[in-house]
Enzyme design. Sequence first.
Site, PDB file in Angstrom:
ATOM      1  N   GLN A   1       0.817  -1.211   0.000  1.00 39.10           N
ATOM      2  CA  GLN A   1       0.000   0.000   0.000  1.00 39.10           C
ATOM      3  C   GLN A   1       0.849   1.258   0.000  1.00 39.10           C
ATOM      4  OE1 GLN A   1      -3.599   0.096  -0.358  1.00 39.10           O
ATOM      5  NE2 GLN A   1      -2.721  -1.820  -1.078  1.00 39.10           N
TER       6      GLN A   1
ATOM      7  N   GLU B   1      -9.470   1.715   5.311  1.00 38.35           N
ATOM      8  CA  GLU B   1      -9.935   1.296   3.982  1.00 38.35           C
ATOM      9  C   GLU B   1      -9.731  -0.213   3.830  1.00 38.35           C
ATOM     10  OE1 GLU B   1      -8.903   2.177  -0.735  1.00 38.35           O
ATOM     11  OE2 GLU B   1      -7.422   2.608   0.809  1.00 38.35           O
ATOM     12  N   HIS B   2      -8.510  -0.661   4.057  1.00 45.85           N
ATOM     13  CA  HIS B   2      -8.176  -2.087   4.035  1.00 45.85           C
ATOM     14  C   HIS B   2      -7.759  -2.509   5.437  1.00 45.85           C
ATOM     15  CE1 HIS B   2      -6.973  -0.481  -0.010  1.00 45.85           C
ATOM     16  NE2 HIS B   2      -7.702  -1.526  -0.415  1.00 45.85           N
TER      17      HIS B   2
ATOM     18  N   HIS C   1       1.671   2.865  -3.362  1.00 44.12           N
ATOM     19  CA  HIS C   1       0.632   3.514  -4.161  1.00 44.12           C
ATOM     20  C   HIS C   1       0.950   4.984  -4.408  1.00 44.12           C
ATOM     21  CE1 HIS C   1      -2.748   1.047  -5.329  1.00 44.12           C
ATOM     22  NE2 HIS C   1      -2.720   0.399  -4.180  1.00 44.12           N
TER      23      HIS C   1
ATOM     24  N   ASP D   1      -7.178  -6.347  -4.466  1.00 40.95           N
ATOM     25  CA  ASP D   1      -6.890  -5.326  -5.467  1.00 40.95           C
ATOM     26  C   ASP D   1      -7.076  -5.861  -6.879  1.00 40.95           C
ATOM     27  OD1 ASP D   1      -6.392  -3.116  -3.945  1.00 40.95           O
ATOM     28  OD2 ASP D   1      -4.218  -3.212  -4.074  1.00 40.95           O
TER      29      ASP D   1
ATOM     30  N   HIS E   1     -53.918  16.897   1.819  1.00 38.92           N
ATOM     31  CA  HIS E   1     -53.557  15.491   1.973  1.00 38.92           C
ATOM     32  C   HIS E   1     -54.766  14.693   2.492  1.00 38.92           C
ATOM     33  CE1 HIS E   1     -49.434  16.818   1.487  1.00 38.92           C
ATOM     34  NE2 HIS E   1     -48.976  15.575   1.612  1.00 38.92           N
TER      35      HIS E   1
END
Length: 428
Positions: free
Chosen positions: A255, A322-323, A258, A356, A415
């Site tokens: 990661q 996230e992960h 990235h 991934d 109504h």
Amino acid sequence: MNKIINPQKNEWSELLKRPSQTIEAIETAVTSVFDDIKRNGDDGIKRYTSIFDGAELNEMYVSDKEFLDAEKEISSELKEAISLAKRNIEKFHSAQKTNKVVVETTEGVACWQEKRPIQKVGLYIPGGTAPLFSSVLMLAIPAQIAGCNEIILATPPNKKGEINPAIIYTAQLCGVTKILKVGGIQAIAGLTFGTETIPQVYKIFGPGNQYVTAAKQLATKYGVAIDMPAGPSELLVVADETANASFVASDLLSQAEHGVDSQVILVSTSLAKLKEVEKEIESQIQNLSRKKIAIQAIENSKLIFIETKEVALELINEYGPEHFIICTNENDYYIDGVQNAGSVFIGDYTPESAGDYASGTNHTLPTNGYSKAYSGVNLDSFLKAISFQKISEKGIQNIGSAIELMAEAEGLDAHKNAVTLRLNSLKK
């Protein structure tokens, strides 16, 4: 990496901050580009593509020739790998289809729900330091399964105005309607407003850097939906004394490579294992092709020692990764207790890389703590649920008086009258 030993809970907020630029600086830049493109359309798109990507665009879309050339450039081995991933992703997302839900809430009152595809969607695919053709699979496949009519893919070109052939090949394989050679803020703005060349879409999907994330959030102010705020990648691993330090380090680095604004965190209930992982990171990082990027990301990252699994789990849920990778002797404790995570990976032989690429789950996930409220992309992300109801004469008689009373209590006479007229007609 920064090493923290038994942080106090009052320190967690500061400790778990994500690396990011000031929101004000980002929003100013994004708003300026949006305003320009809203006024100037294609001219603005081309100008910002020249400024940000160094590319002069003659044609905004990938041509038929480029599609053919891309297929020739992809090796048969990579094509087979993409096909395997495609099959698994299709299988997992097809399984998410749901049947029409029909309920008779009261005798004579039928209610049901049906799902319809979002007709026009925009898929953003990062293509800067790493052309993420895997993201094409993750977004285009569920869009196609859902039945979206128009699937527009936007991705930044290189300085020659070219798109990575793997992105082109994968997009064509997955039913993308058009590939737009535009990235960054200008791509999101173009999909938001529409231009002479770019169609306006109803929803925008895909990961990106902080500027793309801010642009997607700004798009919502103009009536365009987004999948979620998905910014720089992040990973949290929880490990105890039984974890394989080499595996853990490799996941953290996967990661970190990235981008420089990625963040990885190790939470360990074993101080010895924490130190072992630290040594493994120092060793493995030397052999990475993206070593410079990984080193900068590691500077934003942390090794945190927590004495007990109870406190470790509390900290993990506070972070909302996230992960989330679980490598402990008590995996079920964390599986049952996790409340906030985009995607969870369990055991020594479940690397985050599997999610991934090819296991079948989606890798477009909420970052920056948004997993506390958002889901990752799934089939429902490309669908809308529409409710229907049909009431018979018996049905309106069964619920009519309740409606009249409630409408009267809210002071909404029209109504009430809409029901009263119907009830009176049945008395004749």
